[in-house]
Design a protein around this motif. Structure first.
Motif, PDB file in Angstrom:
ATOM      1  N   THR A 174      -0.272   0.415  12.345  1.00 19.33           N
ATOM      2  CA  THR A 174      -1.632   0.884  12.112  1.00 19.33           C
ATOM      3  C   THR A 174      -1.808   1.346  10.668  1.00 19.33           C
ATOM      4  O   THR A 174      -2.821   1.038  10.030  1.00 19.33           O
ATOM      5  CB  THR A 174      -1.975   2.030  13.082  1.00 19.33           C
ATOM      6  OG1 THR A 174      -1.800   1.563  14.425  1.00 19.33           O
ATOM      7  CG2 THR A 174      -3.393   2.523  12.889  1.00 19.33           C
TER       8      THR A 174
ATOM      9  N   ILE B 162      -0.143   0.316   8.097  1.00 23.93           N
ATOM     10  CA  ILE B 162      -0.152  -0.896   7.266  1.00 23.93           C
ATOM     11  C   ILE B 162      -1.545  -1.507   7.244  1.00 23.93           C
ATOM     12  O   ILE B 162      -2.074  -1.853   6.181  1.00 23.93           O
ATOM     13  CB  ILE B 162       0.896  -1.907   7.774  1.00 23.93           C
ATOM     14  CG1 ILE B 162       2.308  -1.394   7.502  1.00 23.93           C
ATOM     15  CG2 ILE B 162       0.686  -3.279   7.136  1.00 23.93           C
ATOM     16  CD1 ILE B 162       3.405  -2.202   8.184  1.00 23.93           C
ATOM     17  N   GLN B 163      -2.150  -1.632   8.410  1.00 21.57           N
ATOM     18  CA  GLN B 163      -3.485  -2.231   8.484  1.00 21.57           C
ATOM     19  C   GLN B 163      -4.531  -1.369   7.775  1.00 21.57           C
ATOM     20  O   GLN B 163      -5.414  -1.889   7.088  1.00 21.57           O
ATOM     21  CB  GLN B 163      -3.891  -2.474   9.939  1.00 21.57           C
ATOM     22  CG  GLN B 163      -3.090  -3.556  10.627  1.00 21.57           C
ATOM     23  CD  GLN B 163      -3.163  -4.873   9.873  1.00 21.57           C
ATOM     24  OE1 GLN B 163      -4.224  -5.326   9.461  1.00 21.57           O
ATOM     25  NE2 GLN B 163      -2.011  -5.504   9.679  1.00 21.57           N
TER      26      GLN B 163
ATOM     27  N   ALA C 109      -3.985   0.628   5.264  1.00 15.56           N
ATOM     28  CA  ALA C 109      -3.750   0.498   3.817  1.00 15.56           C
ATOM     29  C   ALA C 109      -4.232  -0.855   3.302  1.00 15.56           C
ATOM     30  O   ALA C 109      -4.815  -0.934   2.219  1.00 15.56           O
ATOM     31  CB  ALA C 109      -2.268   0.688   3.517  1.00 15.56           C
ATOM     32  N   LYS C 110      -4.010  -1.908   4.073  1.00 16.68           N
ATOM     33  CA  LYS C 110      -4.457  -3.244   3.665  1.00 16.68           C
ATOM     34  C   LYS C 110      -5.968  -3.302   3.486  1.00 16.68           C
ATOM     35  O   LYS C 110      -6.472  -3.974   2.591  1.00 16.68           O
ATOM     36  CB  LYS C 110      -4.065  -4.291   4.722  1.00 16.68           C
ATOM     37  CG  LYS C 110      -2.692  -4.832   4.598  1.00 16.68           C
ATOM     38  CD  LYS C 110      -2.518  -5.910   5.661  1.00 16.68           C
ATOM     39  CE  LYS C 110      -1.184  -6.585   5.581  1.00 16.68           C
ATOM     40  NZ  LYS C 110      -1.053  -7.623   6.616  1.00 16.68           N
ATOM     41  N   HIS C 111      -6.682  -2.625   4.355  1.00 18.94           N
ATOM     42  CA  HIS C 111      -8.140  -2.714   4.357  1.00 18.94           C
ATOM     43  C   HIS C 111      -8.819  -1.561   3.632  1.00 18.94           C
ATOM     44  O   HIS C 111     -10.047  -1.448   3.665  1.00 18.94           O
ATOM     45  CB  HIS C 111      -8.647  -2.824   5.796  1.00 18.94           C
ATOM     46  CG  HIS C 111      -8.124  -4.045   6.489  1.00 18.94           C
ATOM     47  ND1 HIS C 111      -8.512  -5.313   6.140  1.00 18.94           N
ATOM     48  CD2 HIS C 111      -7.204  -4.189   7.475  1.00 18.94           C
ATOM     49  CE1 HIS C 111      -7.872  -6.193   6.897  1.00 18.94           C
ATOM     50  NE2 HIS C 111      -7.072  -5.538   7.708  1.00 18.94           N
ATOM     51  N   GLY C 112      -8.027  -0.697   2.991  1.00 21.12           N
ATOM     52  CA  GLY C 112      -8.596   0.382   2.201  1.00 21.12           C
ATOM     53  C   GLY C 112      -9.123   1.560   2.985  1.00 21.12           C
ATOM     54  O   GLY C 112      -9.888   2.361   2.449  1.00 21.12           O
TER      55      GLY C 112
ATOM     56  N   ARG D 112       8.019  -2.186   5.194  1.00 23.64           N
ATOM     57  CA  ARG D 112       6.672  -2.644   4.847  1.00 23.64           C
ATOM     58  C   ARG D 112       5.696  -1.466   4.810  1.00 23.64           C
ATOM     59  O   ARG D 112       4.830  -1.404   3.944  1.00 23.64           O
ATOM     60  CB  ARG D 112       6.208  -3.698   5.854  1.00 23.64           C
ATOM     61  CG  ARG D 112       4.823  -4.225   5.528  1.00 23.64           C
ATOM     62  CD  ARG D 112       4.419  -5.322   6.435  1.00 23.64           C
ATOM     63  NE  ARG D 112       4.970  -6.559   5.888  1.00 23.64           N
ATOM     64  CZ  ARG D 112       5.013  -7.692   6.548  1.00 23.64           C
ATOM     65  NH1 ARG D 112       4.580  -7.747   7.776  1.00 23.64           N
ATOM     66  NH2 ARG D 112       5.497  -8.772   5.984  1.00 23.64           N
ATOM     67  N   THR D 113       5.858  -0.524   5.728  1.00 26.12           N
ATOM     68  CA  THR D 113       4.996   0.660   5.733  1.00 26.12           C
ATOM     69  C   THR D 113       5.156   1.436   4.436  1.00 26.12           C
ATOM     70  O   THR D 113       4.172   1.826   3.807  1.00 26.12           O
ATOM     71  CB  THR D 113       5.329   1.571   6.935  1.00 26.12           C
ATOM     72  OG1 THR D 113       5.171   0.824   8.138  1.00 26.12           O
ATOM     73  CG2 THR D 113       4.439   2.799   6.963  1.00 26.12           C
TER      74      THR D 113
ATOM     75  N   THR E 133       6.146   0.331   1.598  1.00 26.07           N
ATOM     76  CA  THR E 133       5.565  -0.465   0.517  1.00 26.07           C
ATOM     77  C   THR E 133       4.058  -0.262   0.445  1.00 26.07           C
ATOM     78  O   THR E 133       3.501  -0.074  -0.642  1.00 26.07           O
ATOM     79  CB  THR E 133       5.894  -1.956   0.721  1.00 26.07           C
ATOM     80  OG1 THR E 133       7.315  -2.123   0.713  1.00 26.07           O
ATOM     81  CG2 THR E 133       5.279  -2.813  -0.363  1.00 26.07           C
ATOM     82  N   TYR E 134       3.393  -0.274   1.576  1.00 26.34           N
ATOM     83  CA  TYR E 134       1.941  -0.084   1.574  1.00 26.34           C
ATOM     84  C   TYR E 134       1.544   1.360   1.263  1.00 26.34           C
ATOM     85  O   TYR E 134       0.472   1.602   0.709  1.00 26.34           O
ATOM     86  CB  TYR E 134       1.320  -0.539   2.896  1.00 26.34           C
ATOM     87  CG  TYR E 134       1.095  -2.030   2.926  1.00 26.34           C
ATOM     88  CD1 TYR E 134       0.017  -2.605   2.259  1.00 26.34           C
ATOM     89  CD2 TYR E 134       1.968  -2.869   3.598  1.00 26.34           C
ATOM     90  CE1 TYR E 134      -0.183  -3.963   2.261  1.00 26.34           C
ATOM     91  CE2 TYR E 134       1.768  -4.243   3.609  1.00 26.34           C
ATOM     92  CZ  TYR E 134       0.700  -4.789   2.937  1.00 26.34           C
ATOM     93  OH  TYR E 134       0.511  -6.142   2.935  1.00 26.34           O
TER      94      TYR E 134
ATOM     95  N   TYR F  98       0.511   2.287  -2.329  1.00 31.77           N
ATOM     96  CA  TYR F  98      -0.804   1.927  -2.859  1.00 31.77           C
ATOM     97  C   TYR F  98      -1.919   2.874  -2.436  1.00 31.77           C
ATOM     98  O   TYR F  98      -3.059   2.710  -2.859  1.00 31.77           O
ATOM     99  CB  TYR F  98      -1.154   0.497  -2.444  1.00 31.77           C
ATOM    100  CG  TYR F  98      -0.152  -0.493  -2.974  1.00 31.77           C
ATOM    101  CD1 TYR F  98      -0.080  -0.776  -4.335  1.00 31.77           C
ATOM    102  CD2 TYR F  98       0.747  -1.116  -2.123  1.00 31.77           C
ATOM    103  CE1 TYR F  98       0.848  -1.663  -4.834  1.00 31.77           C
ATOM    104  CE2 TYR F  98       1.684  -2.006  -2.619  1.00 31.77           C
ATOM    105  CZ  TYR F  98       1.735  -2.278  -3.964  1.00 31.77           C
ATOM    106  OH  TYR F  98       2.669  -3.139  -4.461  1.00 31.77           O
TER     107      TYR F  98
END
Length: 194
Positions: free
Chosen positions: A30, A32-33, A35-38, A71-72, A74-75, A78
């Motif tokens: 969650t 990760i998602q 962070a991906k979508h701001g 991966r978490t 890494t995100y 940002y």
């Protein structure tokens, strides 16, 4: 494996009753998602509380879970944390830098590099000093990988904004004093005189 069990226990403390690693993996997916979508800024306070656990579970025996944890992290690099949550992130980083697992300490140093660069304008002088001092302590870590990362991180402090906020000269003097050769023993001086 004992460290992985400890991390799983910590995750279980945060998890709803009857859930553990699967719950934490879902939370990390969650994050990760978000962070991906701001959208991570909306839950930045909860993400800051989760940081020590994410740092601790970087090298579990389950490779799929390890991939999600890496991966978490890494995100998380940002995400711009609001000032209100920076103190919690700093506390999580300090906890990670003192973790008994060397993988967690190494992950903390990697995350710290990006975090300080992105949040230097939000960090107080005391927070920068505490992070810098924790990095200096890692220069004498048992694990060579952690020592090398600590050297790289400290270089970032000296070249970046942390050097302007704090005296680079004082830091240099501190490092030089720590690297100074030990004083000569008296027995050798007596043997030279004979």
């Amino acid at each position: 494996e004992a460290a992985a069990a400890e991390a799983a226990a910590a995750a279980a403390d945060m998890a709803p009753p009857g859930r553990g690693q699967a719950w934490l993996e879902g939370v990390m997916m969650t994050v990760i998602q978000l962070a991906k979508h701001g959208d991570a800024a909306f839950v930045a306070d909860d993400i800051a509380k989760l940081l020590p656990i994410v740092l601790r579970v970087q090298e579990p025996p389950d490779r799929d879970f390890a991939l999600v944890a890496k991966r978490t992290l890494t995100y998380l690099k940002y995400i711009l944390f609001p000032r209100a949550d920076v103190a919690a992130v700093v506390a999580g980083l300090l906890e990670g830098l003192g973790d008994p697992q060397w993988h967690a300490r190494a992950a903390s140093l990697k995350f710290l590099q990006a975090f300080v660069f992105r949040h230097a304008f939000l960090l107080s002088a005391a927070e920068l000093a505490s992070l810098r001092d924790a990095v200096i302590e890692r220069l004498t870590d048992q694990q060579i990988e952690v020592r090398l990362l600590a050297g790289d991180t400290l270089t970032g402090f000296l070249k970046g904004l942390g050097a302007k906020a704090h005296s680079a000269e004082a830091l240099r003097a501190r490092c030089m004093a720590a690297a100074a050769p030990p004083p000569r023993k008296k027995r050798r001086a007596a043997a030279d005189a004979a």
